[in-house]
Design a protein around this motif. Structure first.
Motif: not given
Ligand code: SF4
Ligand code: SF4
Length: 244
Positions: A221-237
Motif C-alpha cells: 500500500k505504501e508503495l502504491g502497488i495497486s489492488e486487487p492482490h490475490r492470495g492463496k493460503v497454505n495451512v500446512g496440515l
C-alpha cells in the motif's frame, strides 16, 4: 528448432492462430509461412497439436544448450533435468509448508515473467534478477530454479552473455529477502519494470504471525502497488515440514 518446410507449406495460415508468441509469419511474396527463429520459444505447441494439415511443421534437432534450455522451460510437458520438475522446472515456492525455503522473518519472491502471451527474452530476466540482487535479494540456486543454471554469479544475477537473445514462453525469477528489505526490493522492481520489454506478475510468499497478520500488505500500500492482490493460503496440515 521448429521449422516450416517450404516445399510442403501452402500458405493457409492455420498455424499462425496456434503460435503462443506470434512467431509464425506470413511472407506475401512467397505466399507461405515461416518461423521467426528469434521469437520462437520452442514451446512445441504447433508440433504437439499437429496444427498443420500438410505436416509442414518439422522439429530439427536442438543441438545447442540454450536451445535445449529454451525448449525445456517453454514446453509444459518437458521435465527439467536439474530440478526434475515439469513446466518451467521450478517447484512451487508458494507451497512453503512443504518446501520450507522461506523462514520466519523472510519474504519469498517469485517474479513470473512473460505471461500471458508475450514471452520473455533472457536479457530481460537478467535485468530483473540483477535489479533485485543489487538491493539485497538472495536469488534462488539452481536446485530450486532453472534460471540459476545460466547465472555466472548468483550473487548479482548476471546471466551468460550468449543466452541473452533466447526467447522463452515464460520464466520465474525466484529469490527471497528479509522482511525489512522488502520495500527496497519492490522499489527496484518498480524501476526495472520500465526497462524491460515484457510483463511480469509478482508473487510474495509470506508466513503470517499467530494472529494471521503480515506487514507485507502495508508495504504494498505504501508503495502504491495497486489492488486487487490475490492470495492463496497454505495451512500446512499435510506436511508441516517447515517449522523454523
Ligand atoms: S498450417 Fe502448414 S501449410 Fe498452412 S501456413 Fe502453416 S505451415 Fe503452411
Ligand atoms: S514452437 Fe511454439 S513459439 Fe515456436 S512456432 Fe511453434 S507454437 Fe510458435
Amino acid at each position: 528448432m521448429t521449422m516450416i518446410n517450404n516445399d510442403l507449406c501452402t500458405g493457409c495460415k492455420i498455424c499462425q492462430k496456434y503460435c503462443t508468441v506470434d512467431a509464425i509469419l506470413y511472407l506475401n511474396e512467397e505466399k507461405k509461412c515461416y518461423i521467426d527463429q528469434e521469437r520462437c520459444t520452442e514451446c512445441y505447441v504447433c508440433l504437439r497439436q499437429k496444427v498443420c494439415p500438410q505436416g509442414a511443421i518439422e522439429p530439427i534437432e536442438l543441438d545447442n544448450f540454450y536451445k535445449q534450455f529454451q525448449h525445456v522451460i517453454s514446453d509444459p510437458v518437458e521435465n527439467h533435468g536439474v530440478t526434475g520438475v515439469t513446466g518451467r522446472g521450478t517447484e512451487e515456492v508458494k507451497t512453503n509448508d512443504v518446501s520450507g525455503r522461506i523462514k520466519k522473518g523472510e519474504v519469498g519472491i517469485a517474479i513470473d515473467m512473460g505471461r500471458p502471451g508475450m514471452g520473455v527474452y533472457l536479457r530481460d530476466a537478467e535485468k530483473v534478477a540483477m535489479a533485485i540482487a543489487a538491493v539485497g535479494a538472495e536469488l534462488a540456486p539452481q536446485e530450486h530454479t532453472p534460471l540459476a543454471a545460466l547465472m555466472t554469479d548468483l550473487k548479482i544475477g548476471k546471466l551468460e552473455e550468449a543466452c541473452h537473445n533466447y526467447h522463452l514462453l515464460s520464466v520465474i525469477v525466484e529469490a527471497k529477502c528479509e522482511n525489512e528489505n522488502l520495500k527496497q526490493v519492490l522499489k527496484a522492481l518498480q524501476k526495472v519494470e520500465k526497462e524491460i520489454d515484457t510483463v511480469f506478475s509478482l508473487g510474495l510468499i509470506v508466513r503470517v504471525d499467530e494472529k494471521g497478520q503480515t506487514k507485507v500488505l502495508d508495504c504494498l500500500k505504501e508503495l502504491g502497488i495497486s489492488e486487487p492482490h490475490r492470495g492463496k493460503v497454505n495451512v500446512g496440515l499435510g506436511k508441516p515440514l517447515s517449522l523454523a
